[in-house]
Design a protein around this motif. Structure first.
Motif, mmCIF file in Angstrom:
data_model
loop_
_atom_site.group_PDB
_atom_site.id
_atom_site.type_symbol
_atom_site.label_atom_id
_atom_site.label_comp_id
_atom_site.label_asym_id
_atom_site.label_seq_id
_atom_site.Cartn_x
_atom_site.Cartn_y
_atom_site.Cartn_z
ATOM 1 N N LYS A 89 33.193 31.444 -2.498
ATOM 2 C CA LYS A 89 34.566 31.180 -2.917
ATOM 3 C C LYS A 89 34.593 31.077 -4.439
ATOM 4 O O LYS A 89 34.256 30.057 -5.021
ATOM 5 C CB LYS A 89 35.064 29.874 -2.283
ATOM 6 C CG LYS A 89 35.276 30.021 -0.811
ATOM 7 C CD LYS A 89 36.403 30.983 -0.520
ATOM 8 C CE LYS A 89 36.391 31.482 0.899
ATOM 9 N NZ LYS A 89 35.604 32.657 1.114
ATOM 10 N N PRO A 112 40.916 24.058 0.907
ATOM 11 C CA PRO A 112 41.884 25.033 1.385
ATOM 12 C C PRO A 112 42.679 24.476 2.558
ATOM 13 O O PRO A 112 42.165 23.681 3.342
ATOM 14 C CB PRO A 112 41.011 26.211 1.836
ATOM 15 C CG PRO A 112 39.662 25.640 2.052
ATOM 16 C CD PRO A 112 39.545 24.480 1.138
ATOM 17 N N PHE A 163 34.827 36.074 12.610
ATOM 18 C CA PHE A 163 34.862 37.522 12.392
ATOM 19 C C PHE A 163 33.512 38.182 12.619
ATOM 20 O O PHE A 163 33.348 39.331 12.313
ATOM 21 C CB PHE A 163 35.300 37.792 10.945
ATOM 22 C CG PHE A 163 36.679 37.296 10.681
ATOM 23 C CD1 PHE A 163 37.757 37.919 11.274
ATOM 24 C CD2 PHE A 163 36.892 36.196 9.884
ATOM 25 C CE1 PHE A 163 39.033 37.451 11.040
ATOM 26 C CE2 PHE A 163 38.163 35.731 9.661
ATOM 27 C CZ PHE A 163 39.246 36.352 10.237
ATOM 28 N N SER A 201 33.867 37.397 1.906
ATOM 29 C CA SER A 201 34.679 36.185 1.840
ATOM 30 C C SER A 201 33.832 34.922 1.739
ATOM 31 O O SER A 201 34.346 33.844 1.565
ATOM 32 C CB SER A 201 35.568 36.072 3.081
ATOM 33 O OG SER A 201 34.758 35.929 4.223
ATOM 34 N N LEU A 231 40.360 27.185 -5.515
ATOM 35 C CA LEU A 231 39.908 26.842 -4.171
ATOM 36 C C LEU A 231 38.761 25.840 -4.231
ATOM 37 O O LEU A 231 38.620 24.993 -3.371
ATOM 38 C CB LEU A 231 39.436 28.101 -3.434
ATOM 39 C CG LEU A 231 40.539 28.990 -2.902
ATOM 40 C CD1 LEU A 231 39.948 30.238 -2.299
ATOM 41 C CD2 LEU A 231 41.363 28.241 -1.870
ATOM 42 N N PRO A 284 39.754 32.204 13.032
ATOM 43 C CA PRO A 284 39.001 33.085 13.908
ATOM 44 C C PRO A 284 37.644 33.453 13.336
ATOM 45 O O PRO A 284 37.472 33.545 12.144
ATOM 46 C CB PRO A 284 39.885 34.326 14.008
ATOM 47 C CG PRO A 284 40.779 34.264 12.835
ATOM 48 C CD PRO A 284 40.980 32.831 12.534
ATOM 49 N N SER A 331 41.618 36.420 16.656
ATOM 50 C CA SER A 331 42.954 35.870 16.503
ATOM 51 C C SER A 331 42.898 34.427 16.047
ATOM 52 O O SER A 331 41.917 33.735 16.237
ATOM 53 C CB SER A 331 43.707 35.956 17.822
ATOM 54 O OG SER A 331 43.113 35.096 18.753
ATOM 55 N N LYS A 332 44.000 34.057 15.452
ATOM 56 C CA LYS A 332 44.199 32.635 15.160
ATOM 57 C C LYS A 332 45.601 32.298 15.603
ATOM 58 O O LYS A 332 46.560 32.942 15.195
ATOM 59 C CB LYS A 332 44.052 32.354 13.666
ATOM 60 C CG LYS A 332 44.498 30.947 13.353
ATOM 61 C CD LYS A 332 44.248 30.605 11.945
ATOM 62 C CE LYS A 332 44.867 29.234 11.672
ATOM 63 N NZ LYS A 332 44.315 28.200 12.544
ATOM 64 N N THR A 333 45.700 31.355 16.469
ATOM 65 C CA THR A 333 47.010 30.978 16.983
ATOM 66 C C THR A 333 47.332 29.571 16.548
ATOM 67 O O THR A 333 46.481 28.690 16.625
ATOM 68 C CB THR A 333 47.011 31.037 18.523
ATOM 69 O OG1 THR A 333 46.551 32.315 18.895
ATOM 70 C CG2 THR A 333 48.401 30.804 19.064
ATOM 71 N N THR A 334 48.538 29.409 16.076
ATOM 72 C CA THR A 334 48.951 28.055 15.704
ATOM 73 C C THR A 334 50.040 27.582 16.644
ATOM 74 O O THR A 334 50.711 28.377 17.288
ATOM 75 C CB THR A 334 49.488 28.019 14.269
ATOM 76 O OG1 THR A 334 50.556 28.933 14.183
ATOM 77 C CG2 THR A 334 48.415 28.381 13.288
ATOM 78 N N ALA A 352 33.438 42.111 5.577
ATOM 79 C CA ALA A 352 34.483 41.112 5.314
ATOM 80 C C ALA A 352 33.887 39.712 5.242
ATOM 81 O O ALA A 352 34.254 38.898 4.395
ATOM 82 C CB ALA A 352 35.543 41.174 6.400
ATOM 83 N N ILE A 394 43.660 25.883 5.204
ATOM 84 C CA ILE A 394 43.403 26.489 6.510
ATOM 85 C C ILE A 394 42.576 25.546 7.375
ATOM 86 O O ILE A 394 41.710 24.841 6.882
ATOM 87 C CB ILE A 394 42.650 27.829 6.317
ATOM 88 C CG1 ILE A 394 42.643 28.647 7.618
ATOM 89 C CG2 ILE A 394 41.246 27.620 5.826
ATOM 90 C CD1 ILE A 394 43.953 29.273 7.908
#
Lengths: 461, 128
Positions: free
Chosen positions: A416, A426, A435, A413, A421, A433, A458-461, A409, A428
């Motif tokens: 780009k 971007p 990886f 990724s 993009l 997170p 995880s990604k927490t907002t 992954a 984000i």
């Protein structure tokens, strides 16, 4: 006749040799002697004077021949007319003295003197004339009986000297004119040589330029997989290689000097880029879209960006375009070069790869969730039928698979490839997170073979 | 709605894989929350969310019917569900996948595989 023509063509009449200059005098003298001998009414009044005259003329002729043959003695040439004066004077004395028919022959040495360079020869011509006219009295052939006898030795030389002065002046002016003409001729020759040299240099430079142009053209023509397009500072196209023709569907004659670079771009992309750059004025105020295209290169920083080219038929393709500045000898910008590479296929491959990796990841991660989740539940259960070692044996390959999936992954990724993009940041945040940490956590797991549930990103907002 | 205790947190979970749903349910209970509904597809998930107005929704992305991202977008579009927290639990780990989740309105983007224990603590963290 032919011999005479040949001789005539060899004579330099600008500066004739002594023998040629002397020819009229010697011929005139000869004619006078012959006429006196043949014509009954004429007679030689003094044979000694005649012999003296013939002897002097012979000396004069010999001198003329000698000075013609030996150019190094040419400075003595004035002796020839001096002797001529004596010979003509003696002839005059031998043919009647003051009543001689051949007094006029004295004009010939006078002209010789008069044509020499310098005023002093005018005086010498007068003296020579006087000597020639007074020769009958000097030789004793005649006696001075009346005043006109001695006056002839003064008046006539003065008149001859005046004539000599006029001839001398005319000769001087003639020499000046000749020198001017010669100088002009030399100048013309120098200019002609210069013009010939210049023409030769021009020809050499043209040949060099042609060679350089052929080299550049051959290099450009050899590039068929990339479009190489050149423009001036306003964006008008002046270079269009076969790669550009293949990529955009237009031949060079259809674009060079007729089309502008921005016409092959999507207007919205240029507008977006202009907005990002706060509408740079650049050197192309008439064309803000083009300014956005070359702004970085204009500031001296070559730029590689992905853009969408619009073909002649209206279809589009995604290209990676490197923009660089063209400068002249003074370092001033004269235009830009756009080297484009079609990345449509590469983007499609990348997209397919991403899709494949995403599919594999999904198909792998969902069952791994079940395995690792239930292993954790079993370990928490007091009635766990598996030993700790058995649990670890199950957990280790699961964690390895998770790490592999993370690795795919991440690599998928990384580049780009989406132009959208690349053209805008971007949304984000950078706290997305990570990886890739499973690999590092796998090492202690291998060492201890102790079960550890796979970590969760995880990604927490 | 005021949450005084973990048990007051009402949760809807959605995943097409029953085993994963079971693990999600265990994690919800470990966090001390109350599971009000489980959905096997996106369409039912949105129905349950509309019906129960939960405090937290845990959504898989790849589901039959509506995807988890579509459900999240629908929740964010509904003003009545403005306080509902959304956690996406997905097998997608690419940056684009994360962007898509956040863009759909998720409060958290969690990746598979997961440990029920860690998921529980993450859910608790989201609700703090």
């Amino acid at each position: 006749m032919t011999m005479l023509r040949s001789l005539y063509s060899k004579i330099n009449f600008t500066q004739p040799p002594p023998i040629v200059r002397h020819l009229p005098t010697s011929l005139g003298f000869l004619a006078a002697v012959v006429l006196t001998a043949l014509v009954p009414d004429l007679e030689f009044t003094s044979m000694p004077a005649l012999l003296a005259g013939i002897g002097a003329m012979a000396v004069s002729v010999i001198l003329a021949i000698l000075l013609t043959a030996v150019p190094s003695l040419r400075h003595l040439v004035i002796l020839v007319p001096i002797v001529d004066f004596l010979a003509i004077g003696a002839l005059r004395a031998a043919t009647g003295g003051s009543s001689s028919l051949f007094s006029a022959l004295v004009i010939l040495p006078v002209l010789w003197f008069a044509s020499e360079r310098g005023r002093r020869y005018i005086l010498l011509a007068g003296i020579g004339t006087s000597v020639a006219l007074m020769m009958p009295f000097i030789l004793g052939v005649s006696r001075m009986e009346v005043a006109s006898d001695w006056l002839r030795g003064i008046i006539s030389p003065i008149v001859f000297a005046m004539a000599a002065a006029i001839v001398n002046e005319l000769a001087r002016q003639g020499r000046i004119r000749t020198k001017r003409v010669r100088d002009l001729a030399e100048e013309r020759d120098v200019m002609l040589r210069g013009a010939v040299d210049y023409a030769e240099r021009l020809e050499e430079n043209e040949a060099r330029l042609r060679l350089a142009d052929q080299l550049t053209r051959s290099v450009l023509d050899a590039v068929t997989e990339q479009s190489v397009i050149g423009s001036d500072v306003t964006g008008q196209i002046d270079v269009w290689n076969p790669g550009a023709e293949r990529m955009l569907g237009l031949a060079a004659p259809e674009t060079i000097g007729k089309r502008f670079m921005h016409e092959f771009h999507v207007a919205a992309e240029l507008e977006n880029r202009s907005k990002e750059l706060n509408y740079p004025p650049g050197e192309t105020v008439l064309n803000p879209g083009f300014s956005a295209l070359v702004e970085s290169a204009r500031l001296g920083v070559p730029e590689v960006l992905q853009w969408t080219y619009v073909r002649a038929d209206g279809t589009t393709l995604t290209v990676e375009v490197a923009v660089t500045r063209r400068t002249n000898e003074d370092g001033r910008t004269t235009g830009y070069i756009f080297v484009g590479t079609d990345v449509t296929q590469a983007l499609e491959v990348s997209r397919l790869k991403d899709e494949f990796v995403g599919l594999i990841s999904h198909e792998l991660r969902t069952p791994l969730s079940s395995i690792l989740g239930y292993l954790e539940l079993m370990r928490d259960d007091d009635d766990n039928p598996l030993s700790e070692e058995q649990c670890s044996t199950l957990a280790l390959p699961s964690a390895t698979l998770t790490a592999c999936s993370d690795s795919w992954a991440t690599s998928s990724s990384r580049p780009k490839s989406d132009p959208a993009l690349l053209l805008s940041k971007p949304p984000i945040s950078t706290s997305a997170p990570s990886f890739g940490r499973h690999s590092s956590r796998l090492a202690p797991l291998r060492r201890t073979r102790e079960f550890e549930s796979a970590p969760m990103c995880s990604k927490t907002t | 709605m005021t949450i005084n205790a973990p048990a007051d947190v009402r949760v809807v979970i959605a995943d097409d894989d029953p085993d994963i749903r079971t693990l999600m349910a265990i994690a919800v209970r470990k966090a001390g929350f109350t599971l009000v509904a489980e959905a096997a597809d996106g369409t039912h998930a949105l129905e349950y969310v509309t019906q129960f107005s939960p405090d937290l929704v845990v959504l898989d992305v790849s589901m039959p019917g509506r995807t988890g991202l579509e459900v999240a977008s629908a929740i964010r579009a509904d003003a009545a569900l403005a306080s509902t927290r959304i956690a996406i639990l997905s097998a997608g780990v690419g940056e684009l996948a994360v962007q898509a989740g956040v863009g759909a309105g998720a409060n958290a983007y969690l990746t598979k595989p997961f440990s029920p224990r860690d998921l529980a603590s993450k859910l608790a963290e989201i609700m703090q």
